[in-house]
Scaffold this motif. Structure first.
Motif, mmCIF file in Angstrom:
data_model
loop_
_atom_site.group_PDB
_atom_site.id
_atom_site.type_symbol
_atom_site.label_atom_id
_atom_site.label_comp_id
_atom_site.label_asym_id
_atom_site.label_seq_id
_atom_site.Cartn_x
_atom_site.Cartn_y
_atom_site.Cartn_z
ATOM 1 N N THR A 88 0.830 -1.207 0.000
ATOM 2 C CA THR A 88 0.000 0.000 0.000
ATOM 3 C C THR A 88 0.860 1.250 0.000
ATOM 4 O O THR A 88 0.426 2.315 -0.458
ATOM 5 C CB THR A 88 -0.924 0.000 1.228
ATOM 6 O OG1 THR A 88 -1.656 -1.233 1.261
ATOM 7 C CG2 THR A 88 -1.912 1.143 1.188
ATOM 8 N N THR A 97 -2.305 7.474 -4.822
ATOM 9 C CA THR A 97 -3.426 7.440 -3.889
ATOM 10 C C THR A 97 -3.180 8.456 -2.786
ATOM 11 O O THR A 97 -2.026 8.801 -2.496
ATOM 12 C CB THR A 97 -3.605 6.033 -3.293
ATOM 13 O OG1 THR A 97 -4.787 5.993 -2.491
ATOM 14 C CG2 THR A 97 -2.421 5.655 -2.427
ATOM 15 N N THR A 98 -4.238 8.946 -2.196
ATOM 16 C CA THR A 98 -4.106 9.962 -1.160
ATOM 17 C C THR A 98 -3.611 9.352 0.145
ATOM 18 O O THR A 98 -3.719 8.140 0.356
ATOM 19 C CB THR A 98 -5.444 10.660 -0.922
ATOM 20 O OG1 THR A 98 -6.394 9.697 -0.410
ATOM 21 C CG2 THR A 98 -5.983 11.260 -2.211
ATOM 22 N N MET A 101 -6.618 7.704 1.974
ATOM 23 C CA MET A 101 -7.041 6.404 1.458
ATOM 24 C C MET A 101 -5.995 5.333 1.753
ATOM 25 O O MET A 101 -6.327 4.199 2.105
ATOM 26 C CB MET A 101 -7.282 6.499 -0.047
ATOM 27 C CG MET A 101 -7.785 5.212 -0.686
ATOM 28 S SD MET A 101 -9.370 4.646 -0.014
ATOM 29 C CE MET A 101 -10.490 5.828 -0.802
#
Length: 239
Positions: A88, A97-98, A101
């Motif tokens: 991730t 991705t932020t 998130m």
């Protein structure tokens, strides 16, 4: 009995993921959290059970075969989920991705790790299969069978090799990619499983060896959390 249990876990998770896709597409944050949590739960629950089967004869052929088979199964059934906090970190580092998130997905992974451990301990307490007998009385079955420095280097190296292979395999057809990744994981488990467990997944490490983190948090967090995360950052920085 153990294989039936594992099949039941995979089937139940698959059903829940399908329902989640149908009902929660319009709520992206809750959808992302549940999909990641369910996928990580499947991997952690199955690996907890497989850890009990590691001493099955013939050794180590049975354990390696199960590792390869279930890694392929996870790859085929958990598409779209990383199930690894280190994985991730990649889109977060690259800006894909932020931060919110990414943090949500990582939280889901650790929640799933705890839930999977609690669920498997409940199943083991029922003593439905022979490997479950006495499983709860083991306490911290430490996977670290070498010095902390060597264990740190091994998990760091394995994380780098694994993350590099994942990046290089992105261009491979998915039906072949899952077998390549499963073969690599099996080789890493064979090479370092007797020294560190060859986990290189912080959430999975917590699910498998929570008692060890309680007894020696600093040592185990360095080896099983910091080392694989550092490996991921090294690969992300280089590429």
């Amino acid at each position: 009995s153990s294989l039936l249990l594992l099949g039941g876990v995979v089937g139940a998770v698959g059903l829940c993921r399908r329902l989640t896709r149908r009902r929660l597409r319009s709520r992206p944050r809750l959808f992302a959290f549940l999909v990641e949590m369910l996928g990580t739960f499947q991997i952690c629950a199955c690996t907890n059970e497989l850890s009990l089967l590691g001493n099955a004869e013939p050794k180590p052929h049975t354990a390696l075969t199960l590792t390869y088979g279930f890694t392929v199964l996870h790859g085929l059934t958990l598409a779209g989920s990383t199930c690894n906090p280190c994985g991730t970190l990649q889109p977060m580092w690259a800006g894909g991705t932020t931060l919110g998130m990414g943090g949500l997905r990582i939280a889901a992974q650790f929640v799933a790790a705890v839930l999977a451990r609690a669920f498997m301990h409940f199943v083991w307490s029922l003593e439905l299969a022979e490997p479950h007998l006495g499983a709860l009385s083991q306490g911290c079955s430490s996977p670290m069978q070498t010095t902390e420095v060597q264990a740190f280097c091994i998990e760091l190296l394995f994380s780098v090799v694994f993350q590099l292979a994942v990046l290089r395999a992105e261009s491979v057809t998915p039906k072949y990619r899952v077998h390549l990744i499963a073969l690599l994981i099996t080789m890493l488990v064979y090479a370092g499983g007797n020294l560190t467990g060859a986990i290189f997944n912080p959430a999975l490490a917590l699910s498998l060896h929570a008692d060890c983190f309680y007894d020696g948090f600093l040592s185990y967090s360095l080896v099983y959390w910091i080392a694989p995360s550092l490996g991921k950052f090294l690969i992300s920085y280089v590429f």
